[in-house]
Design an enzyme around this catalytic site. Structure first.
Site, short mmCIF file in Angstrom:
data_model
loop_
_atom_site.label_atom_id
_atom_site.label_comp_id
_atom_site.label_asym_id
_atom_site.label_seq_id
_atom_site.Cartn_x
_atom_site.Cartn_y
_atom_site.Cartn_z
N GLY A 108 0.82 -1.21 0.00
CA GLY A 108 0.00 0.00 0.00
C GLY A 108 0.85 1.25 0.00
O GLY A 108 2.03 1.22 -0.33
N HIS A 125 2.44 4.75 -4.98
CA HIS A 125 2.95 5.90 -5.71
C HIS A 125 3.11 5.49 -7.17
O HIS A 125 2.76 4.34 -7.54
CB HIS A 125 4.29 6.36 -5.11
CG HIS A 125 5.27 5.24 -4.90
ND1 HIS A 125 5.89 4.60 -5.94
CD2 HIS A 125 5.69 4.62 -3.77
CE1 HIS A 125 6.68 3.65 -5.48
NE2 HIS A 125 6.57 3.63 -4.16
N GLY A 168 5.53 4.56 -8.86
CA GLY A 168 6.34 3.36 -9.08
C GLY A 168 5.44 2.12 -9.08
O GLY A 168 5.51 1.27 -9.97
N HIS A 169 4.56 2.04 -8.06
CA HIS A 169 3.61 0.91 -8.02
C HIS A 169 2.71 0.93 -9.25
O HIS A 169 2.43 -0.11 -9.85
CB HIS A 169 2.70 1.01 -6.79
CG HIS A 169 3.39 0.85 -5.48
ND1 HIS A 169 3.54 1.89 -4.59
CD2 HIS A 169 3.96 -0.23 -4.90
CE1 HIS A 169 4.16 1.45 -3.51
NE2 HIS A 169 4.44 0.17 -3.67
N GLN A 180 8.30 -9.16 7.78
CA GLN A 180 9.49 -8.65 7.09
C GLN A 180 10.06 -7.39 7.73
O GLN A 180 11.03 -6.82 7.24
CB GLN A 180 9.20 -8.42 5.61
CG GLN A 180 8.29 -7.24 5.29
CD GLN A 180 7.95 -7.19 3.82
OE1 GLN A 180 7.15 -7.98 3.34
NE2 GLN A 180 8.54 -6.26 3.08
N GLN A 206 15.68 -7.65 -3.28
CA GLN A 206 14.40 -8.36 -3.11
C GLN A 206 14.05 -9.13 -4.39
O GLN A 206 13.62 -10.28 -4.35
CB GLN A 206 13.29 -7.38 -2.76
CG GLN A 206 11.89 -7.99 -2.82
CD GLN A 206 10.83 -7.08 -2.26
OE1 GLN A 206 10.66 -6.97 -1.07
NE2 GLN A 206 10.08 -6.41 -3.14
N SER A 234 7.36 4.52 -0.82
CA SER A 234 6.31 4.89 0.13
C SER A 234 6.91 5.65 1.31
O SER A 234 6.26 6.49 1.93
CB SER A 234 5.60 3.64 0.65
OG SER A 234 5.12 2.89 -0.44
N ARG A 235 8.18 5.36 1.61
CA ARG A 235 8.83 6.00 2.76
C ARG A 235 9.13 7.48 2.50
O ARG A 235 9.34 8.23 3.45
CB ARG A 235 10.12 5.27 3.12
CG ARG A 235 9.87 3.92 3.76
CD ARG A 235 11.13 3.35 4.36
NE ARG A 235 10.84 2.24 5.25
CZ ARG A 235 10.64 0.97 4.86
NH1 ARG A 235 10.73 0.68 3.58
NH2 ARG A 235 10.37 0.03 5.72
#
Ligand code: PAF
Length: 281
Positions: free
Chosen positions: A32, A35, A37-38, A62, A154, A187-188
């Site tokens: 969630g 932005h 990028g998603h 995680q 990842q 998101s950060r």
């Protein structure tokens, strides 16, 4: 108009029916706070598949830092309209109980892949990622799944997990999307103070400059140069910068390396941790 599903059993039934109709299923897992990028992953997924499923689930296993989990931005009321507008068919928003009816005690062995860089500084992080992504893969059973290259390590872990567990899912890595000033979308970024937000583009600027200096500096000198450039801004503190083999993620000794070389960086901007990367060779 897409549907929102919160139960594993309901989603499995829907997917089974769609597969019987011969539909191809694409999947974008997210936590969630979406932005652009998603949305770029979602757009690629919509273009490639008949049906696009997006999950929104902030996965507790995680997070190696309780405060990070607590502070992670959650804004489903903003996320859902963005997904609708991008043409998503199914939004999966399970509770923690749905995903983990019992604690997940699986321990994955990724060799060195999860011991370096993020794995070194966030112990247990990739095991948690593998736990949740494998569970989501079992539930959604997609033909293809989409991940951003910003989380380069990842993506390597997911590819290794797919090989290890024998999934036949095609993993599609998608390019980093950047703000106009170069900061990698995350998101950060929403959690950055105005001063830290102003400083943060220096991370990408430094990597972009560094890539043009491979003829001037050795690998060792380059690492020092990047760290010093970023740390020169008092709002930023480099946690690591590594030049690594693009596949194994093990550190390289020289530019004369048989495989691609990826530069990966993690930087603290106040109490917010940002990561970025760039191919150097
Ligand atoms: O990249 C993320 O947002 C998460 O690590 C993922 C893949 C959705 C698993 O929780």
């Amino acid at each position: 108009m897409g549907v929102i599903v919160d139960k594993v059993a309901d989603l499995k039934k829907i997917i089974q029916n769609l597969k019987h109709e011969g539909k191809s299923i694409g999947f974008v897992p997210t936590m969630g706070a979406l932005h652009k990028g998603h949305i770029s992953l979602v757009e690629r997924c919509v273009a490639d598949n008949d049906i696009t499923v997006v999950s929104i689930f902030v996965n507790p296993t995680q997070f190696n830092d309780k405060n990070d989990l607590k502070n992670y931005p959650r804004m489903p009321e903003r996320d859902i309209p963005m997904l609708e507008a991008a043409g998503v068919d199914i939004v999966f928003m399970p509770t923690e109980q749905e995903i983990y009816p019992e604690p997940d005690t699986r321990v994955f062995d990724f060799g060195m892949l999860d011991k370096v860089m993020e794995g070194k500084f966030r112990p247990g992080h990739f095991n948690g990622v593998a736990q949740v992504v494998s569970k989501l893969f079992d539930i959604v059973a997609p033909h293809r799944a989409y991940f951003g290259q910003k989380d380069y390590q990842q993506l390597a872990i997911i590819r290794a997990m797919v090989r290890m567990l024998g999934y036949t899912i095609e993993i599609v890595g998608c390019p980093i999307v950047r703000e106009p000033d170069g900061l990698a979308m995350s998101s950060r970024n929403l959690l950055l103070s105005p001063e830290h937000r102003k400083s943060a583009p220096l991370i990408h600027k430094t990597l972009a400059e560094a890539r043009n200096k491979t003829h001037e500096l050795s690998v060792k000198e380059m690492i020092l140069w990047v760290v010093n450039q970023v740390n020169a801004d008092p709002n930023l503190k480099v946690e690591y910068f590594e030049l690594a083999d693009a596949n194994t993620l093990l550190p390289v000794e020289s530019w004369d390396h048989p495989n691609g070389i990826i530069g990966c960086i993690a930087v603290w901007a106040g109490n917010i941790r940002l990561i970025d990367n760039m191919m150097f060779k």
